[in-house]
Design an enzyme around this catalytic site. Sequence first.
Site, mmCIF file in Angstrom:
data_model
loop_
_atom_site.group_PDB
_atom_site.id
_atom_site.type_symbol
_atom_site.label_atom_id
_atom_site.label_comp_id
_atom_site.label_asym_id
_atom_site.label_seq_id
_atom_site.Cartn_x
_atom_site.Cartn_y
_atom_site.Cartn_z
ATOM 1 N N LYS A 122 46.576 -13.262 -10.210
ATOM 2 C CA LYS A 122 46.166 -14.611 -9.870
ATOM 3 C C LYS A 122 46.788 -15.604 -10.826
ATOM 4 O O LYS A 122 46.747 -15.364 -12.033
ATOM 5 C CB LYS A 122 44.636 -14.679 -9.957
ATOM 6 C CG LYS A 122 44.048 -16.038 -9.772
ATOM 7 C CD LYS A 122 42.564 -15.997 -10.026
ATOM 8 C CE LYS A 122 42.049 -17.407 -9.906
ATOM 9 N NZ LYS A 122 40.702 -17.546 -10.338
ATOM 10 N N LYS A 144 45.107 -12.568 -14.897
ATOM 11 C CA LYS A 144 44.768 -13.933 -14.529
ATOM 12 C C LYS A 144 45.393 -14.881 -15.547
ATOM 13 O O LYS A 144 45.111 -14.798 -16.742
ATOM 14 C CB LYS A 144 43.247 -14.094 -14.516
ATOM 15 C CG LYS A 144 42.785 -15.496 -14.154
ATOM 16 C CD LYS A 144 41.274 -15.566 -14.022
ATOM 17 C CE LYS A 144 40.800 -16.959 -13.697
ATOM 18 N NZ LYS A 144 39.338 -17.024 -13.545
HETATM 19 C C1 PBG Z 1 36.294 -18.555 -12.449
HETATM 20 C C2 PBG Z 1 37.324 -18.677 -11.406
HETATM 21 C C3 PBG Z 1 38.351 -19.642 -11.277
HETATM 22 C C4 PBG Z 1 38.995 -19.375 -10.068
HETATM 23 C C5 PBG Z 1 38.380 -18.254 -9.523
HETATM 24 N N1 PBG Z 1 37.377 -17.824 -10.373
HETATM 25 C C6 PBG Z 1 38.685 -20.821 -12.076
HETATM 26 C C7 PBG Z 1 39.200 -20.795 -13.418
HETATM 27 O O1 PBG Z 1 39.472 -19.763 -14.025
HETATM 28 O O2 PBG Z 1 39.304 -21.902 -13.928
HETATM 29 C C8 PBG Z 1 40.126 -20.175 -9.486
HETATM 30 C C9 PBG Z 1 40.260 -20.121 -8.018
HETATM 31 C C10 PBG Z 1 41.151 -21.127 -7.407
HETATM 32 O O3 PBG Z 1 41.826 -21.946 -8.067
HETATM 33 O O4 PBG Z 1 41.190 -21.116 -6.183
HETATM 34 N N2 PBG Z 1 36.710 -18.290 -13.711
#
Ligand code: PBG
Length: 333
Positions: free
Chosen positions: A256, A203
């Site tokens: 992601k 991520k």
């Molecule tokens: C929680 C989380 C996030 C997303 C999914 N789970 C946000 C982040 O890390 O700031 C992002 C999902 C999206 O942008 O559609 N940590």
Amino acid sequence: MSFPLVRHRRLRQSVGIRNMVRETVLHVNDLVQPIFVAYGEGVHNEISSMPGVYHFSLDTLKPEVDEIVALGIPAVLLFGIPETKDSIGSSAFAEDGIVQEATRLIKQWYPDLLVIADTCLCEFTDHGHCGMVHTFERDGQMHGDVINDASLELLVQTAVSQAKAGADIIAPSNMMDGFVQAIRIGLDDAGFEHVPIMSYAVKYASAFYGPFREAADSAPQFGDRKTYQMDPANAREALREAESDVLEGADMLMVKPALAYMDIMRTIKDQFDLPLVAYNVSGEYSMVKAAAMQGWINEKAIVQEMLTGMKRAGADIIITYFAKDAARWLQER
Ligand code: PBG
């Protein structure tokens, strides 16, 4: 052999032939629809930066889930907007937390619809970080460091409470070191050894999450997530992150965001044998929506091309705010 004996266009000359030789086919079984469940009553509010995506309270949620099931989408991913936030994100692991309540309801309505619970604290902490933080002031500005190991306990509690509520899959997205191992052990100790972990393994610290942070009211109040989410410039680090999660017991690996990281998906797919999940994130959704609303692009064609590209890059599962639309278009075919 080469031209004129070789003619690539032979296999492109009709719909029939193109369909026959197509390598990558998007299927409704590949799709996961995210849902934002909010505290309160009668809530059905469109998220301004994500047209077509809504906050639902528990009493307005049913028609949305009905539609998802009618379209044949196999899974939803739940995010919660709680009534109260505090420094440790208590409502993330409260038995009557918003995600836990929504999970119970959905499993009651549709036992076969898979509920995936996003396991993180950022929607539930007042500072908006994904774990507990140690805060301090420097030069009149607030700063904070995430406390990795102590946060793991809270994440385990969150995951266990989600599994207790009936979540079919736990999807930890917090990017603390050791989070998969901690959650695997915690789930097993609580008797949930059959509940799989879909790890947000790779991520990135991405600007593409912008609209989500409005949707989930989870923007960090100070600092950013760069000490725990990955540097977009790094590819080899993705292998190390994924390997750790595999060794710690992840059942599925996620990359992601999706669009700017197709190379990472392919690498992870080639190196590991676990199912690969692509998260087509909020910013990717909003960009397409904005251009489509201007009439600048053909939304349906663009979305199908993007999702097919993610599958071609190796994704077995795609989490996308376009899941309902894509399922509808697949039915039309
Ligand atoms: C929680 C989380 C996030 C997303 C999914 N789970 C946000 C982040 O890390 O700031 C992002 C999902 C999206 O942008 O559609 N940590």
